[in-house]
Design an enzyme around this catalytic site. Structure first.
Site, short mmCIF file in Angstrom:
data_model
loop_
_atom_site.label_atom_id
_atom_site.label_comp_id
_atom_site.label_asym_id
_atom_site.label_seq_id
_atom_site.Cartn_x
_atom_site.Cartn_y
_atom_site.Cartn_z
N ARG A 33 -59.09 -39.87 -3.70
CA ARG A 33 -58.99 -39.78 -2.25
C ARG A 33 -57.70 -40.39 -1.72
O ARG A 33 -57.20 -40.02 -0.65
CB ARG A 33 -60.21 -40.44 -1.60
CG ARG A 33 -60.39 -40.06 -0.14
CD ARG A 33 -61.75 -40.42 0.41
NE ARG A 33 -61.95 -41.84 0.67
CZ ARG A 33 -62.66 -42.33 1.69
NH1 ARG A 33 -63.24 -41.51 2.55
NH2 ARG A 33 -62.82 -43.62 1.84
N VAL A 95 -61.04 -38.60 7.39
CA VAL A 95 -61.45 -38.25 6.04
C VAL A 95 -62.88 -38.75 5.93
O VAL A 95 -63.17 -39.93 6.16
CB VAL A 95 -60.52 -38.87 4.97
CG1 VAL A 95 -60.38 -40.37 5.10
CG2 VAL A 95 -60.98 -38.49 3.57
N SER A 96 -63.79 -37.84 5.64
CA SER A 96 -65.22 -38.11 5.78
C SER A 96 -65.74 -39.03 4.69
O SER A 96 -65.10 -39.24 3.64
CB SER A 96 -66.01 -36.80 5.76
OG SER A 96 -65.60 -35.97 6.82
N GLN A 97 -66.93 -39.59 4.93
CA GLN A 97 -67.59 -40.46 3.97
C GLN A 97 -67.87 -39.69 2.69
O GLN A 97 -68.49 -38.62 2.72
CB GLN A 97 -68.89 -40.99 4.57
CG GLN A 97 -69.61 -42.00 3.70
CD GLN A 97 -70.86 -42.53 4.38
OE1 GLN A 97 -71.27 -42.05 5.42
NE2 GLN A 97 -71.48 -43.54 3.77
#
Length: 391
Positions: A33, A95-97
């Site tokens: 990520r 930026v999502s979980q």
């Protein structure tokens, strides 16, 4: 295994039972990520309530957050922070979980040979996971924000990915690349855009966070049928930023700006709808109320003594200059004084929605589903699509 870019997240999410499909485990392993998180992220601040403050890559927390199961705000106020020192009022990209990202990817049911339309490229991390799993040529992704889109394109290319990227309004889909086997939205909607259904093959799936102004986001998985309709159930919580065209006319913290108890047009009256009902936190009730009373939200002011009394406001967040109503709750009454303004009788609408939910057996979210008609109309149902919830 420890040398893989996403080894830490993959290990954590597998141990917690989040990743159940080995193919998605391999994708998370392969795509770290970190490269997709920009140099500055924004976090809520206790010192400055209501604002998001910037945290740069030089801060030790930045690196720690990148490899944690946390959502990170990557843009505020559509790229132009509204406050001093870069502070932001409204989170507008993230930026999502990771655990939620994986849950949504698995919910699509995507497999080798499928094509996918992603609504909301964002940082590009989710896009990269799709491309790793399905191949670049199978992935189409659209992003409305030109700055966010440009950065995602550069990051994806720098990491060796070449999906088909579009800068434009995700509500319209990407018709020139349709039909798709799966549509996955990384932004929430109040209604499922008809284009998403039209651009999905029969038997395909649409997965999106679905939200009312009143209910927190819920993950919705629809199966598209041969007659142009789609139907499916809510799978769990999925709190996401709204598609830009679906944003509220009134942010949640600005309701008092259009509620004016001294407005000469405000009408005194009474209601048998218990003002406390609107505050009931059952997720099923909140979905039903939000669907049957569009735009509704509430705020309350509790009495400082031990009387249990409260002033409860309901208001229409969905339209500029919308309706509002005040209910003066007293515990020992069965009819309550009201003050209302605007064309809608909101206490009457709330009372009808409560009656529908009660008569249906007070269903929780796990019993609810949604059908999208060929004309785009949405109906909420309990247990089966035939049991439509309507006043």
């Amino acid at each position: 295994m420890t040398g893989r870019p996403g080894a830490g997240l993959a290990r954590e999410l597998t141990a917690r039972g989040v990743i159940t499909d080995p193919a998605w485990h391999r994708a998370v392993l392969a795509v770290g990520r970190g490269p997709f998180v920009p140099d500055t992220v924004w976090v809520g601040s206790k010192e400055h309530p209501g604002w998001n403050v910037p945290v740069t890559r030089e801060d030790p927390d930045h690196a720690r957050w990148v490899d944690s199961d946390l959502a990170l705000v990557t843009q505020v106020d559509d790229g132009v922070p509204a406050g001093g020192d870069g502070w932001g009022r409204l989170p507008t990209s993230s930026v999502s979980q990771p655990s939620l990202v994986v849950a949504m990817l698995q919910a699509t049911g995507a497999r080798e040979g499928d094509t996918v339309l992603e609504i909301g490229t964002g940082t590009g991390w989710n896009t990269a996971l799709l491309a790793t799993r399905l191949g670049d040529e199978a992935v189409t992704s659209i992003e409305v924000d030109t700055g966010v889109a440009a950065r995602a394109r550069a990051t994806l290319e720098g990491q060796g990915f070449k999906p088909f990227l579009v800068t434009g309004d995700g509500e319209a889909g990407v018709p020139e690349r349709a039909p798709f086997d799966r549509v996955l939205s990384t932004v929430a909607v109040h209604w499922v855009p008809p284009a998403w259904i039209e651009q999905t093959r029969p038997g395909g799936t649409v997965v999106t966070p679905w939200s009312t102004w009143f209910a927190p986001g819920s993950l919705l998985r629809l199966e598209v049928l041969g007659d142009g309709t789609a139907s499916g159930r809510f799978l769990g919580t999925a709190a996401f930023m709204m598609l830009r065209a679906h944003r509220s006319a009134h942010p949640v913290d600005e309701w008092s700006r259009f509620v004016d108890e001294d407005d000469p047009a405000a009408r005194p009256g009474g209601t048998r709808t218990n003002p406390r009902w609107i505050a009931h936190r059952d997720e099923g009730w909140r979905l039903v109320a939000g669907h049957l009373v569009p735009g509704v939200d509430f705020a309350s002011s509790e009495a400082e003594d031990s009387s249990g009394e409260a002033s409860v406001f309901v208001y229409d967040r969905g339209t500029a200059g919308g309706s509002w109503a005040l209910g003066e709750y007293e515990p020992d009454r069965t009819e309550w004084e009201t003050l209302a303004c605007g064309p809608r009788d909101l206490w009457e609408e709330v009372g009808r929605a409560w009656d529908v939910w009660r008569r249906a057996g007070r269903p929780g979210r796990e019993r609810l589903g949604l059908t999208v008609g060929a004309d785009g109309a949405q109906t909420l149902w309990v247990d089966t699509p035939e049991r439509v919830l309507a006043p």
